[in-house]
Design an enzyme around this catalytic site. Structure first.
Site, PDB file in Angstrom:
ATOM      1  N   GLY A  74       0.933  -0.742  -0.081  1.00 21.55           N
ATOM      2  CA  GLY A  74      -0.120   0.363   0.104  1.00 21.55           C
ATOM      3  C   GLY A  74       0.910   1.782   0.420  1.00 21.55           C
ATOM      4  O   GLY A  74       0.402   1.901  -0.613  1.00 21.55           O
ATOM      5  N   ASP A  75       2.033   1.195   0.580  1.00 21.71           N
ATOM      6  CA  ASP A  75       2.617   2.535   0.581  1.00 21.71           C
ATOM      7  C   ASP A  75       3.335   2.664  -0.999  1.00 21.71           C
ATOM      8  O   ASP A  75       3.994   3.616  -1.083  1.00 21.71           O
ATOM      9  CB  ASP A  75       3.666   1.967   1.745  1.00 21.71           C
ATOM     10  CG  ASP A  75       3.159   2.203   3.444  1.00 21.71           C
ATOM     11  OD1 ASP A  75       2.512   1.973   3.638  1.00 21.71           O
ATOM     12  OD2 ASP A  75       3.756   1.095   3.837  1.00 21.71           O
TER      13      ASP A  75
END
Length: 305
Positions: free
Chosen positions: A255-256
């Site tokens: 996600g990052d």
């Protein structure tokens, strides 16, 4: 300059175990120690995509020094506040193959004690920034920091005319929307959690994104895991990108990586559709590997999109 802020960074001890069993001795197949924390992951992937940036946050003790060393070894500039009490936490991530299904277990450390003086030291660094800078606030905050810390920082960034991005959930996210972050990146589960609603269809996702946009977010990027991602822009345009094909190895940091990929794509082209695809490719590249996405990984997956 692009800055990332990570309030609760860690050294991530990532290991693979076959048929992990609680209460028994388990032997690892692989072991990796990586600098962790959502903002630091963003910093590393940005650097991998040739976008210069500086990592801010708090470190403490020998684990903090090792985290700083590892971050700088990957080419990321750092300007951490050194905390006196405690140590930078160690997070244990166990990936286990059980009955042809990958199961992930995590044990996260507490982190150091961060004082008001430490917070003020970080605020002073923010006060020196200019309107040309971009700030990314990502992740949770330690229990000994008030939950209004994101709100206080975003208020100062707004006053200074600095573009900022927020990747968090629930109260931390909802309290900063009034300051109009450039984009936010919830996943489907975080949308349900933050808005207290059930999401089943693509239309539900769009409606939830519109709700967050009404509350102040300029752009809403929704991560959908294996189904790709959806973007609602400040012009009310909706874009969707499928996910590329590949074998998921480890979802830590994916996600990052999407945040970094989206920002890198937009930073370079000012094109939302391209930025979305770059975000999806970066998130997938990290999920398909034991390390964070590289430029070569991202470019290869972009060809599928």
């Amino acid at each position: 300059m692009i800055y990332t802020i990570t309030f609760n960074p860690a050294l991530d001890y990532i290991t693979q175990v076959k048929n992990f069993k609680i209460g028994e001795i388990n032997r690892t197949k692989t072991e990796t120690i990586l600098p962790g924390g959502k903002g630091l992951n963003v910093s590393i992937v940005l650097k991998n995509l040739e976008i210069e940036n500086t990592a801010l946050g708090f470190i403490a003790g020998f684990t903090g020094e090792e985290l700083k060393r590892k971050i700088e070894a990957q080419g990321v500039k750092t300007d951490f506040v050194k905390v006196k009490e405690g140590i930078t936490r160690i997070n244990i991530k166990i990936s286990s193959m059980n009955e042809k299904k990958i199961e992930e277990t995590a044990l996260n450390g507490m982190g150091p004690k961060i004082t008001k003086n430490d917070i003020e030291a970080l605020i002073q660094k923010i006060q020196k920034m200019s309107t040309k800078d971009i700030v990314i606030l990502a992740g949770s905050v330690p229990k000994n920091i008030d939950n209004d810390i994101y709100e206080n920082i975003c208020e100062k960034l707004k006053e200074k005319g600095i573009t900022f991005i927020v990747d968090s959930t629930q109260e931390l996210l909802m309290n900063v929307l009034k300051y109009h972050p450039f984009f936010i990146k919830p996943n489907k589960e975080e949308l349900e959690e933050t808005l207290n609603c059930k999401i089943s269809t693509k239309e539900d996702i769009i409606n939830a994104a519109k709700e967050l946009k009404k509350l102040g977010a300029q752009n809403v990027l929704v991560s959908l895991g294996n189904d790709g991602a959806l973007l609602l822009t400040k012009e009310d345009k909706t874009y969707y990108s499928k996910a590329p094909k590949g074998q998921v190895v480890n979802t830590v940091g994916s996600g990052d990586s999407m945040v970094a990929g989206f920002l890198a794509g937009y930073y370079q082209t000012k094109d939302y559709e391209y930025a979305l695809k770059t975000g999806v490719a970066a998130g997938s590249a990290s999920a398909f590997s034991t390390r964070l996405a590289t430029k070569e990984d991202v470019n290869a997956l972009l060809k599928q999109l």
